[in-house]
Motif scaffolding. Structure first.
Motif, mmCIF file in Angstrom:
data_model
loop_
_atom_site.group_PDB
_atom_site.id
_atom_site.type_symbol
_atom_site.label_atom_id
_atom_site.label_comp_id
_atom_site.label_asym_id
_atom_site.label_seq_id
_atom_site.Cartn_x
_atom_site.Cartn_y
_atom_site.Cartn_z
ATOM 1 N N GLU A 284 36.481 45.598 21.470
ATOM 2 C CA GLU A 284 37.693 44.821 21.732
ATOM 3 C C GLU A 284 37.833 43.666 20.754
ATOM 4 O OE1 GLU A 284 34.625 42.370 23.859
ATOM 5 O OE2 GLU A 284 34.905 44.495 23.509
ATOM 6 N N THR A 285 39.080 43.288 20.518
ATOM 7 C CA THR A 285 39.414 42.059 19.817
ATOM 8 C C THR A 285 40.236 41.247 20.796
ATOM 9 O OG1 THR A 285 39.462 43.182 17.683
ATOM 10 C CG2 THR A 285 40.614 41.065 17.832
ATOM 11 N N LEU A 286 39.671 40.168 21.288
ATOM 12 C CA LEU A 286 40.357 39.313 22.244
ATOM 13 C C LEU A 286 41.416 38.503 21.512
ATOM 14 C CD1 LEU A 286 40.580 38.194 25.130
ATOM 15 C CD2 LEU A 286 38.827 36.510 24.487
ATOM 16 N N LEU A 287 42.640 38.537 22.031
ATOM 17 C CA LEU A 287 43.733 37.799 21.402
ATOM 18 C C LEU A 287 44.115 36.548 22.183
ATOM 19 C CD1 LEU A 287 45.938 40.878 20.505
ATOM 20 C CD2 LEU A 287 44.367 39.625 19.007
ATOM 21 N N LEU B 245 50.051 48.518 16.109
ATOM 22 C CA LEU B 245 49.984 47.067 16.305
ATOM 23 C C LEU B 245 50.098 46.653 17.763
ATOM 24 C CD1 LEU B 245 52.151 46.005 13.238
ATOM 25 C CD2 LEU B 245 49.667 46.260 13.393
ATOM 26 N N HIS B 246 50.029 47.623 18.682
ATOM 27 C CA HIS B 246 50.168 47.305 20.096
ATOM 28 C C HIS B 246 49.047 46.390 20.589
ATOM 29 C CE1 HIS B 246 52.693 50.998 20.044
ATOM 30 N NE2 HIS B 246 53.433 50.211 20.797
ATOM 31 N N GLU B 247 49.441 45.484 21.455
ATOM 32 C CA GLU B 247 48.500 44.610 22.144
ATOM 33 C C GLU B 247 48.512 45.024 23.606
ATOM 34 O OE1 GLU B 247 50.002 40.695 21.361
ATOM 35 O OE2 GLU B 247 49.431 40.797 19.248
ATOM 36 N N PHE C 156 41.954 46.929 20.298
ATOM 37 C CA PHE C 156 40.659 47.586 20.179
ATOM 38 C C PHE C 156 40.476 48.085 18.759
ATOM 39 C CE2 PHE C 156 41.647 47.642 24.646
ATOM 40 C CZ PHE C 156 40.441 47.297 25.226
ATOM 41 N N THR C 157 39.242 48.057 18.282
ATOM 42 C CA THR C 157 38.961 48.442 16.897
ATOM 43 C C THR C 157 39.267 49.907 16.639
ATOM 44 O OG1 THR C 157 36.639 48.855 17.445
ATOM 45 C CG2 THR C 157 37.197 46.670 16.580
ATOM 46 N N TRP C 158 39.262 50.741 17.654
ATOM 47 C CA TRP C 158 39.541 52.165 17.477
ATOM 48 C C TRP C 158 41.036 52.478 17.455
ATOM 49 C CZ3 TRP C 158 41.893 52.878 22.061
ATOM 50 C CH2 TRP C 158 41.407 52.195 23.166
#
Length: 145
Positions: free
Chosen positions: A99-102, A126-128, A118-120
């Motif tokens: 995960e990349t926490l935004l 570009l969805h969050e 997510f890195t995958w």
């Protein structure tokens, strides 16, 4: 209305309607700066419920991940089925570390959102993904972007 509110750990927050926001702030539970919003405050600053909710999230981050992991897996499964090259995970717990926490947006300790990528996810995706915790449970997520 105050121009800013200084939080003891988050630093300076600015008002955005009735919310108090920091766009890029270091938090102890994630490696890079994120956006933090303390929602439903007043002209004088964040609400006590949002402040104590943020404190709870900060000190219970692993529990927060546990609350949202089934919804994260619900996002992952059809994504992996539809997109070639996505790594295979057998359980929700295996997603953590990808995960990349935004951001986090806090109303109370039982009512908040957590937004990630997510890195995958493919580079052009570009969805969050926002996980909605209400009444202390996460039963929904939304895909933005």
């Amino acid at each position: 209305m105050e121009d800013t509110f200084v939080h003891s750990r988050l630093g300076e927050l600015y008002p955005e309607d009735v919310d108090w926001q920091a766009d890029e702030v270091s938090v102890p539970f994630y490696k890079t700066p994120i956006a933090v919003c303390l929602a439903a405050g007043s002209d004088d600053g964040p609400s006590e419920a949002a402040l104590s909710g943020y404190d709870w999230i900060e000190s219970h981050w692993q529990e927060v991940l546990g609350l949202i992991q089934n919804q994260a897996f619900d996002f992952y499964e059809p994504y992996a089925d539809a997109v070639a090259g996505v790594p295979a995970f057998d359980s929700p717990e295996q997603l953590w570390g990808t995960e990349t926490l935004l951001s986090v947006r806090v109303f109370t300790k039982d009512d908040f959102t957590v937004t990630m990528r997510f890195t995958w996810q493919k580079d052009q995706d570009l969805h969050e993904i926002t996980f909605h915790v209400e009444d202390g449970r996460c039963e929904t997520h939304s895909v933005d972007g």
